[in-house]
Design an enzyme around this catalytic site. Sequence first.
Site, PDB file in Angstrom:
ATOM      1  N   ASP A   1      -8.531   3.950 -65.130  1.00 41.57           N
ATOM      2  CA  ASP A   1      -7.120   4.118 -65.666  1.00 41.57           C
ATOM      3  C   ASP A   1      -5.818   3.359 -64.358  1.00 41.57           C
ATOM      4  O   ASP A   1      -6.957   2.902 -63.512  1.00 41.57           O
ATOM      5  CB  ASP A   1      -7.461   5.312 -65.345  1.00 41.57           C
ATOM      6  CG  ASP A   1      -6.065   5.850 -65.281  1.00 41.57           C
ATOM      7  OD1 ASP A   1      -5.164   5.834 -66.339  1.00 41.57           O
ATOM      8  OD2 ASP A   1      -5.583   6.647 -64.899  1.00 41.57           O
TER       9      ASP A   1
ATOM     10  N   ASP B   1      -2.436   4.567 -64.166  1.00 37.98           N
ATOM     11  CA  ASP B   1      -1.353   5.117 -63.725  1.00 37.98           C
ATOM     12  C   ASP B   1      -2.291   6.794 -62.092  1.00 37.98           C
ATOM     13  O   ASP B   1      -3.266   7.477 -63.429  1.00 37.98           O
ATOM     14  CB  ASP B   1      -0.217   6.220 -64.081  1.00 37.98           C
ATOM     15  CG  ASP B   1       0.104   4.776 -65.297  1.00 37.98           C
ATOM     16  OD1 ASP B   1       0.914   4.192 -64.565  1.00 37.98           O
ATOM     17  OD2 ASP B   1       0.809   5.694 -65.654  1.00 37.98           O
TER      18      ASP B   1
HETATM   19 MG   LIG Z   1      -4.385   8.214 -64.765  1.00 36.23          MG
END
Ligand SMILES: [Mg+2]
Length: 172
Positions: A15, A17
């Site tokens: 991922d 963020d």
């Molecule tokens: Mg995230």
Amino acid sequence: MASNGPRKPKMVVFDLDYTLWPFWVDTHVDPPFQKRKSGEIVDRHGRVVKPFRDVPKVLAKLKQDGYIIAVASRTACTQEANSLCALFDWDQYFSYKEIYPGCKITHFNKFKKNSGIDFEDMLFFDDEYRNIRDLSKVGVTCYYIDENIGVTEGVIEEGFQQFADGIKAKSR
Ligand SMILES: [Mg+2]
């Protein structure tokens, strides 16, 4: 060749963020981003934008060790996220990037189709439990990231251990 030692993933998926960098690209920083002569990446207001500390060396090491690396993000700021990946010089590491909103099973179906790698051979790092839950159900090994820490060398070690132990998901 006989394969000894712990079972290892073929693909490692991250991922963005709060996993590779400590902010939401759609909220906490203000695009466009640019690289200063010093090499620092800054946003529209000249604020320095940095990934979690260990991330550059972690990506370089995984690539060097022959792992396929991919990014799965559900941010709506596709272009801005791509721009940061490029400015951080990470595109040399990422074989696949799927960056758009929605359930990440969509993103992972793309990885599977484009790479020919099965979910069982993927190790995924994400700070949101909904993604951990969705992907572990279909067979991906999912490491639940602490958003205050992000990806570190220690986290990668733990993730590989979890993969070797055959545990699809752990809560914190
Ligand atoms: Mg995230």
